[in-house]
Enzyme design. Structure first.
Site, PDB file in Angstrom:
ATOM      1  N   TYR A 102      -1.297  -0.360  10.788  1.00  0.00           N
ATOM      2  CA  TYR A 102      -1.627  -0.987   9.499  1.00  0.00           C
ATOM      3  C   TYR A 102      -0.456  -0.792   8.534  1.00  0.00           C
ATOM      4  CZ  TYR A 102      -3.248  -1.357   4.751  1.00  0.00           C
ATOM      5  OH  TYR A 102      -3.323  -1.686   3.420  1.00  0.00           O
TER       6      TYR A 102
ATOM      7  N   SER B 250       0.837  -1.202   0.000  1.00  0.00           N
ATOM      8  CA  SER B 250       0.000   0.000   0.000  1.00  0.00           C
ATOM      9  C   SER B 250       0.868   1.247   0.000  1.00  0.00           C
ATOM     10  CB  SER B 250      -0.879  -0.011   1.259  1.00  0.00           C
ATOM     11  OG  SER B 250      -1.452   1.258   1.484  1.00  0.00           O
TER      12      SER B 250
ATOM     13  N   ARG C 150      -8.959  14.642   9.647  1.00  0.00           N
ATOM     14  CA  ARG C 150      -8.940  13.319  10.280  1.00  0.00           C
ATOM     15  C   ARG C 150      -7.506  13.051  10.738  1.00  0.00           C
ATOM     16  NH1 ARG C 150     -10.694   8.205   6.611  1.00  0.00           N
ATOM     17  NH2 ARG C 150      -8.906   8.962   5.413  1.00  0.00           N
TER      18      ARG C 150
ATOM     19  N   LYS D  92       2.340  -3.534   6.849  1.00  0.00           N
ATOM     20  CA  LYS D  92       2.670  -3.690   5.426  1.00  0.00           C
ATOM     21  C   LYS D  92       4.182  -3.557   5.212  1.00  0.00           C
ATOM     22  CE  LYS D  92      -1.321  -4.460   3.516  1.00  0.00           C
ATOM     23  NZ  LYS D  92      -1.596  -5.779   2.884  1.00  0.00           N
TER      24      LYS D  92
END
Ligand code: WQD
Length: 343
Positions: A153, A129, A295, A157
């Site tokens: 996350y 990603s 965010r 990866k």
């Protein structure tokens, strides 16, 4: 492709990217076996794939972390290679549940690679990603950009990528493609395959389609004070069918041995506002939105330098933002509750 080919194992093959890739493989003549634990996907995808002309495929409901499931699979098939999608992918959730993310994503990948080694199957395409670039110092982002993680996350990866690079260093018999996805959106143009997030969508496009259908009152735009042309976040959205075709291209490129790390993106940066406006215009539908606070963890800009995929995979994204918006909308209107909608 000629003659009887050994099958490709697709882990996570019932998911959004997995299912579109299974169809692209089938259309290229590859026999496929799907392993999926159905924790974040629906078995109804398999009926849709058959409806779309995919030849019958073997589906095994199981977890990639389960060595006995893997060994049984590798005892039953002589796989040509493996495309490994299975894993958890919600950034926010990973912050709250880091061990679960490392167990699934890193633990699962290590179990798979060890089972492959035992079975002497050493050709793998890994689902990575753009999140491994963290907050990029420059855009467009080349594969040589510094790697970092800003959440568990992304860290999971990066850990998988490091394991793959070490594995290739230790044993050059391995052929490894590491594919760094940017922002996959859209759906198969038939409207029969698409993105079916469980609960409240984390990602922009499925949230937009649900607002447009009236399932949610409005879109929250997470900040319009970024250093970008219109102040909203800029990303590299690519059509899910382009992404699926990129995997078939990567598999072909792995006939020769080696380690290949490529971005799969369009190279075009698109802001939140432009995506929303394009969606509304293409589909002649309203998307009520309101700007709220940024965010946490979001970066201002993230889009690919797509050159290496073109030279090494002979692949580039061909579908337009308008195609992505039209296909996403067709999927949403025809499947208001995702795969749980009436047939
Ligand atoms: C895109 C833009 C948001 C939702 C994430 C993961 C990445 C990959 C893809 C797994 C941003 C804005 C979003 C909303 C908004 N996933 N946005 N309102 O964050 O670029 O990437 O998904 O591999 O690893 O990090 O994608 O779709 O969440 O956000 O304004 O309700 O849309 O701020 O600018 P993102 P996204």
């Amino acid at each position: 492709m000629h003659g009887i080919m050994n099958p490709i194992l697709v882990t996570g093959g019932c998911g959004f990217i997995g299912s579109h890739t299974v169809l692209a493989l089938a259309e290229s003549g590859w026999p496929v076996v799907v392993l999926d634990n159905l924790s974040n996907s629906s078995p109804r995808v398999l009926e849709r794939l058959r409806e779309l002309g995919a030849p019958p495929l073997e589906f095994v409901q199981g977890d990639v972390r389960d060595a006995s499931v893997l060994d049984a699979l590798f005892a039953r098939h002589r796989f040509e290679g493996v495309i490994h999608f299975a894993g958890l992918k919600a950034v926010g959730e990973s912050v709250a549940q880091p061990l679960r993310y490392f167990d699934h994503n890193v633990g699962g990948t290590l179990q798979l690679l060890q089972a492959m080694d035992r079975a002497q199957v050493r050709r793998v395409v890994f689902s990575s990603s753009a999140t491994v670039y963290g907050d990029p110092a420059q855009v467009p982002i080349p594969e040589t950009a510094p790697l970092t993680a800003t959440n568990p996350y992304g860290r999971s990866k990066l850990m998988c990528e490091d394991a793959l690079r070490s594995l290739h260093q230790a044993d050059p018999r391995w052929s490894i493609a590491i594919l760094r996805y940017f922002n996959p959106v859209g759906a198969h143009p038939s409207g029969r395959l698409g993105e079916a997030p469980q609960g409240v969508p984390n990602n922009l496009m499925p949230y937009v389609t649900q607002v447009a259908l009236g399932l949610r009152p409005h879109l929250q735009i997470f900040g319009d004070d970024y250093p970008t042309p219109d102040g909203t976040g800029v990303r590299d959205y690519l059509h899910i069918c382009d992404l699926a075709e990129g995997h078939v291209a990567a598999l072909r490129a792995l006939q020769a041995q080696g380690l290949l790390t490529v971005n799969l993106g369009t190279g075009q940066g698109v802001s939140v506002r432009s995506l929303v406006e394009t969606f509304a215009q293409v589909n002649q539908v309203a998307v009520p939105s309101q700007v709220v606070a940024r965010r946490p963890g979001d970066v201002a800009q993230c889009y690919a330098d797509p050159q290496l995929a073109q030279t090494r995979l002979h692949w580039r994204a061909r579908r337009s933002l308008a195609d992505m918006c039209a296909d996403a909308w067709r999927w949403q209107t025809q499947n208001p509750q995702g795969y749980d909608s009436t047939p």
